[in-house]
Design a protein around this motif. Structure first.
Motif, PDB file in Angstrom:
ATOM      1  N   GLU A   1       2.075   9.844   3.710  1.00 54.55           N
ATOM      2  CA  GLU A   1       1.948  10.496   5.035  1.00 54.55           C
ATOM      3  C   GLU A   1       2.706  11.741   4.998  1.00 54.55           C
ATOM      4  OE1 GLU A   1       0.177   8.746   7.024  1.00 54.55           O
ATOM      5  OE2 GLU A   1       0.169   6.891   6.436  1.00 54.55           O
TER       6      GLU A   1
ATOM      7  N   ALA B   1       3.996   0.370   2.477  1.00 51.63           N
ATOM      8  CA  ALA B   1       3.876  -0.768   3.663  1.00 51.63           C
ATOM      9  C   ALA B   1       3.472  -1.839   3.029  1.00 51.63           C
ATOM     10  CB  ALA B   1       3.100  -0.136   4.722  1.00 51.63           C
TER      11      ALA B   1
ATOM     12  N   ARG C   1       6.344   4.991  13.080  1.00 55.57           N
ATOM     13  CA  ARG C   1       5.347   3.794  12.714  1.00 55.57           C
ATOM     14  C   ARG C   1       4.662   3.848  11.314  1.00 55.57           C
ATOM     15  NH1 ARG C   1       0.211   5.703  15.258  1.00 55.57           N
ATOM     16  NH2 ARG C   1       0.710   7.579  16.068  1.00 55.57           N
ATOM     17  N   HIS C   2       5.232   5.001  10.563  1.00 50.90           N
ATOM     18  CA  HIS C   2       4.647   5.133   9.352  1.00 50.90           C
ATOM     19  C   HIS C   2       5.656   4.875   8.150  1.00 50.90           C
ATOM     20  CE1 HIS C   2       1.407   7.251  11.408  1.00 50.90           C
ATOM     21  NE2 HIS C   2       0.700   6.762  10.485  1.00 50.90           N
ATOM     22  N   LEU C   3       5.296   4.202   7.081  1.00 53.30           N
ATOM     23  CA  LEU C   3       6.078   3.924   5.896  1.00 53.30           C
ATOM     24  C   LEU C   3       5.098   4.721   4.833  1.00 53.30           C
ATOM     25  CD1 LEU C   3       6.970   0.196   6.552  1.00 53.30           C
ATOM     26  CD2 LEU C   3       8.702   2.060   6.540  1.00 53.30           C
TER      27      LEU C   3
ATOM     28  N   GLY D   1      -7.841  -4.466   7.595  1.00 58.51           N
ATOM     29  CA  GLY D   1      -6.454  -4.529   7.112  1.00 58.51           C
ATOM     30  C   GLY D   1      -5.647  -4.245   8.108  1.00 58.51           C
ATOM     31  N   LEU D   2      -4.262  -5.197   8.264  1.00 58.70           N
ATOM     32  CA  LEU D   2      -3.506  -5.335   9.100  1.00 58.70           C
ATOM     33  C   LEU D   2      -2.143  -4.953   8.419  1.00 58.70           C
ATOM     34  CD1 LEU D   2      -1.886  -6.439  11.627  1.00 58.70           C
ATOM     35  CD2 LEU D   2      -2.740  -8.887  10.880  1.00 58.70           C
ATOM     36  N   GLY D   3      -1.327  -3.834   9.159  1.00 54.62           N
ATOM     37  CA  GLY D   3       0.027  -3.705   8.745  1.00 54.62           C
ATOM     38  C   GLY D   3       0.964  -4.830   9.073  1.00 54.62           C
TER      39      GLY D   3
ATOM     40  N   GLU E   1      -1.712   1.176  16.670  1.00 57.74           N
ATOM     41  CA  GLU E   1      -2.946   0.702  15.700  1.00 57.74           C
ATOM     42  C   GLU E   1      -2.413  -0.253  14.675  1.00 57.74           C
ATOM     43  OE1 GLU E   1      -5.556   3.304  13.596  1.00 57.74           O
ATOM     44  OE2 GLU E   1      -5.376   1.767  12.014  1.00 57.74           O
ATOM     45  N   LEU E   2      -2.730  -1.468  15.010  1.00 55.72           N
ATOM     46  CA  LEU E   2      -2.448  -2.673  14.046  1.00 55.72           C
ATOM     47  C   LEU E   2      -3.195  -2.844  12.932  1.00 55.72           C
ATOM     48  CD1 LEU E   2      -1.283  -5.415  16.569  1.00 55.72           C
ATOM     49  CD2 LEU E   2       0.134  -4.223  14.795  1.00 55.72           C
ATOM     50  N   VAL E   3      -4.481  -2.718  13.027  1.00 54.80           N
ATOM     51  CA  VAL E   3      -5.677  -3.119  12.311  1.00 54.80           C
ATOM     52  C   VAL E   3      -6.637  -2.268  12.174  1.00 54.80           C
ATOM     53  CG1 VAL E   3      -7.649  -4.935  11.994  1.00 54.80           C
ATOM     54  CG2 VAL E   3      -5.092  -5.589  12.762  1.00 54.80           C
ATOM     55  N   SER E   4      -7.457  -1.845  11.191  1.00 56.63           N
ATOM     56  CA  SER E   4      -8.659  -1.170  11.238  1.00 56.63           C
ATOM     57  C   SER E   4      -9.696  -2.143  10.086  1.00 56.63           C
ATOM     58  CB  SER E   4      -8.590   0.302  10.345  1.00 56.63           C
ATOM     59  OG  SER E   4      -7.955   0.963  11.283  1.00 56.63           O
TER      60      SER E   4
ATOM     61  N   ILE F   1       9.676   1.517  12.778  1.00 54.33           N
ATOM     62  CA  ILE F   1       9.159   0.488  11.724  1.00 54.33           C
ATOM     63  C   ILE F   1      10.232   0.151  10.649  1.00 54.33           C
ATOM     64  CG2 ILE F   1       8.067   2.330  10.086  1.00 54.33           C
ATOM     65  CD1 ILE F   1       5.618   0.568  10.273  1.00 54.33           C
TER      66      ILE F   1
ATOM     67  N   ARG G   1       1.161   5.204   0.742  1.00 50.89           N
ATOM     68  CA  ARG G   1       0.712   6.459   1.459  1.00 50.89           C
ATOM     69  C   ARG G   1       1.537   7.801   1.253  1.00 50.89           C
ATOM     70  NH1 ARG G   1      -3.456   4.019   5.496  1.00 50.89           N
ATOM     71  NH2 ARG G   1      -4.516   2.445   4.184  1.00 50.89           N
TER      72      ARG G   1
ATOM     73  N   ILE H   1       0.960  -1.025   0.063  1.00 52.50           N
ATOM     74  CA  ILE H   1       0.119   0.119   0.044  1.00 52.50           C
ATOM     75  C   ILE H   1       1.061   1.286   0.069  1.00 52.50           C
ATOM     76  CG2 ILE H   1      -1.933  -1.230   1.013  1.00 52.50           C
ATOM     77  CD1 ILE H   1      -0.937   0.504   3.752  1.00 52.50           C
TER      78      ILE H   1
HETATM   79  P1  ATP Z   1      -2.756   5.478  11.382  1.00 53.59           P
HETATM   80  O1  ATP Z   1      -3.827   6.305  11.786  1.00 53.59           O
HETATM   81  O2  ATP Z   1      -1.671   4.539  12.514  1.00 53.59           O
HETATM   82  O3  ATP Z   1      -1.789   6.373  10.498  1.00 53.59           O
HETATM   83  P2  ATP Z   1      -4.601   4.489   9.440  1.00 53.59           P
HETATM   84  O4  ATP Z   1      -5.672   4.533  10.480  1.00 53.59           O
HETATM   85  O5  ATP Z   1      -4.273   5.781   8.764  1.00 53.59           O
HETATM   86  O6  ATP Z   1      -3.202   4.382  10.643  1.00 53.59           O
HETATM   87  P3  ATP Z   1      -5.514   2.567   8.037  1.00 53.59           P
HETATM   88  O7  ATP Z   1      -5.895   3.317   6.822  1.00 53.59           O
HETATM   89  O8  ATP Z   1      -6.637   2.195   8.974  1.00 53.59           O
HETATM   90  O9  ATP Z   1      -4.278   3.039   8.854  1.00 53.59           O
HETATM   91  O10 ATP Z   1      -4.736   1.008   7.652  1.00 53.59           O
HETATM   92  C1  ATP Z   1      -4.855  -0.104   7.953  1.00 53.59           C
HETATM   93  C2  ATP Z   1      -3.579  -0.645   8.926  1.00 53.59           C
HETATM   94  O11 ATP Z   1      -2.568  -0.509   7.706  1.00 53.59           O
HETATM   95  C3  ATP Z   1      -3.109   0.365   9.862  1.00 53.59           C
HETATM   96  O12 ATP Z   1      -3.874  -0.085  11.194  1.00 53.59           O
HETATM   97  C4  ATP Z   1      -1.656  -0.018   9.953  1.00 53.59           C
HETATM   98  O13 ATP Z   1      -1.446  -1.171  10.440  1.00 53.59           O
HETATM   99  C5  ATP Z   1      -1.138  -0.180   8.460  1.00 53.59           C
HETATM  100  N1  ATP Z   1      -0.765   0.999   8.054  1.00 53.59           N
HETATM  101  C6  ATP Z   1      -1.737   2.003   7.519  1.00 53.59           C
HETATM  102  N2  ATP Z   1      -0.854   3.113   7.069  1.00 53.59           N
HETATM  103  C7  ATP Z   1       0.627   2.799   7.432  1.00 53.59           C
HETATM  104  C8  ATP Z   1       1.579   3.380   7.305  1.00 53.59           C
HETATM  105  N3  ATP Z   1       1.765   4.538   6.360  1.00 53.59           N
HETATM  106  N4  ATP Z   1       2.918   2.728   7.290  1.00 53.59           N
HETATM  107  C9  ATP Z   1       2.809   1.324   7.783  1.00 53.59           C
HETATM  108  N5  ATP Z   1       1.608   0.748   8.064  1.00 53.59           N
HETATM  109  C10 ATP Z   1       0.512   1.559   8.004  1.00 53.59           C
END
Ligand code: ATP
Ligand code: MG
Length: 434
Positions: free
Chosen positions: A213, A224, A219-221, A403-405, A357-360, A419, A211, A209
């Protein structure tokens, strides 16, 4: 090499050929030791100068550290050697020389900063504790795949170059696609949902995926790996059950298969598989608990997203994995279904480990009319997503998923601080190569 023996498989009494990197040379005068390292470990090669051919001694001892050699010789038991055996060489071949100056010391005697390590990942990955992370990552991903298969899911691969993002939004990387604007996909969300109405019903994907960011964080890539699950005919609670099963299976596989790797990381004594039955805390209860800790300057109000400080405060309270359920609808995306009979509450959930956060996930809106309304409420044009919404008119069953990172999962399994440790070649705001 057909007849190559791994360093740790060399058995006293055998004549073998080993191949690997020169870890260290200790020249004590009349006798010298060369420690050769391969993916399994190290072996000592002994050069007794009086008894060994001069040319052989020269070839073996004049190379620089980290050069690649193959050594043929007899294996003998030797208590004082690091692995209890040593080799007496009859042939030494230099397969690849290493420069005398190395950008990074693979023996780990000289510590390197993370950027230097990432710039020279090949050398960094000669260290057993770094190798261990990626062996464990492979075991983790295999366990994830095997468990999904046991749960009757079909592995899919969806496009990563897309015409529209999953949720619109600013996090997209634009690319030029034959003169048209396209994007790197931020999530397989819409594609995996489209498979719910197909004959597959239950699917998973392990894939990238992208992003954009805004900030560099530990904890963000920007690229990912997402482990995605989606299934027809289940609700949010059942999706959480699957989530728990996958996470616990990953820990179990690591515990069962990665003894040496955990030892290399110093985790052999402390590694624990979490118990299933992760607490499920409603968003309302979560903000009350956070406010009760007094950790925040401004208490959280209904509808606030949880800040990093808030996640920390709650994580420290709970200690392990927990779900936050029943999020306010307004802060969850349009494709998440509301609770029946209460439009303010959603079926969205997050899995946290304790501070991260691991999963949404959630149950999805499968009713066409409500889906279109959701798009509009979120300020998105449903027409742009017609390829997706159209299929909701032809028999889209109720469904849920998450979805789980993968890197966040690995981070939490191993307690990694950053990360970037969990990816071989991370992409962040500064880093685009290697
Ligand atoms: P966060 O609030 O921590 O930035 P998110 O709510 O934006 O995460 P989701 O869109 O819910 O992320 O994505 C589902 C999962 O994918 C997240 O719970 C996380 O484990 C993983 N994930 C999302 N964005 C990233 C990222 N930039 N780098 C690494 N892992 C990610
Ligand atoms: Mg999320």
């Amino acid at each position: 090499m057909e007849s190559r023996t791994y360093a740790t498989a060399a058995t006293p009494g055998d004549t073998v050929t080993v191949a690997g990197w020169v870890h260290e040379i200790r020249d004590l005068g009349g006798i010298a030791f060369l420690i050769l390292r391969d993916t399994t470990g190290k072996i000592q090669v002994k050069f007794e100068k009086n008894d060994t051919d001069d040319e052989l001694v020269e070839t073996g001892l004049n190379v620089h550290r980290e050069s690649v050699l193959s050594v043929t010789g007899s294996v003998e038991a030797e208590e004082r050697a690091p692995t209890g055996v040593e080799m007496v060489p009859t042939e030494v071949d230099v397969l690849a020389e290493a420069d005398p100056e190395l950008p990074l010391d693979p023996s780990g005697k000289v510590e390197a900063e993370l950027p230097t390590r990432l710039d020279n990942r090949t050398l960094d990955l000669r260290k057993s504790e770094v190798q261990a992370i990626f062996e464990i990552r492979a075991v983790m991903l295999q366990a994830v795949r095997d468990t999904f298969r046991d749960l009757d899911c079909t592995e899919i691969n969806t496009p990563k170059i897309v015409a529209t993002g999953t949720e619109g939004g600013t996090e997209l990387f634009p690319v030029t696609y034959f003169g048209r604007e396209a994007f790197m996909n931020q999530s397989p969300q819409l594609f995996k949902q489209l498979m719910i109405g197909s004959g597959l019903e239950r699917v998973f994907e392990v894939g990238p995926i992208f992003r954009a960011e805004e900030h560099n964080t530990p904890r963000h890539l920007n690229e990912a790996t997402s482990i995605d699950f989606e299934s027809a005919f289940i609700d949010d609670a059942e999706a959480m059950d699957v989530c728990e099963a996958i996470v616990v299976a990953a820990y179990e596989a690591v515990a069962a298969n990665c003894e040496d790797e955990l030892a290399a990381l110093g985790l052999a004594e402390t590694f624990e598989v979490p118990d299933t039955g992760f607490p499920r805390l409603s968003y309302g209860a979560a903000i009350e608990r956070i406010n009760a800790t007094g950790a925040l300057d401004t208490p959280l109000a209904w509808g606030d997203d949880l800040s990093t400080e808030a996640e920390r405060a709650l994580g420290d309270e709970v200690g392990g994995h927990y779900f936050i359920t029943d999020w306010p609808s307004e802060i969850k995306p349009f494709y998440i279904k509301d609770r029946d009979g209460d439009e303010t509450l959603s079926t969205g959930f997050d899995l946290m480990h304790p501070r991260l956060e691991l999963v949404s996930g959630g149950q999805r809106e499968h009713r066409h009319e409500q889906l279109i309304e959701g798009f509009e409420q979120q300020g998105l044009e449903p027409e742009t997503f017609e390829y997706y919404t159209k299929m909701f008119r032809y028999g889209m069953p109720p469904h849920a998923g998450w979805g789980l990172g993968a890197e966040r999962l690995l981070m939490t399994i191993l307690g990694l601080e950053n990360i970037r440790e969990a990816v071989i070649f991370p992409r962040d705001r500064q880093r685009l190569s290697p």
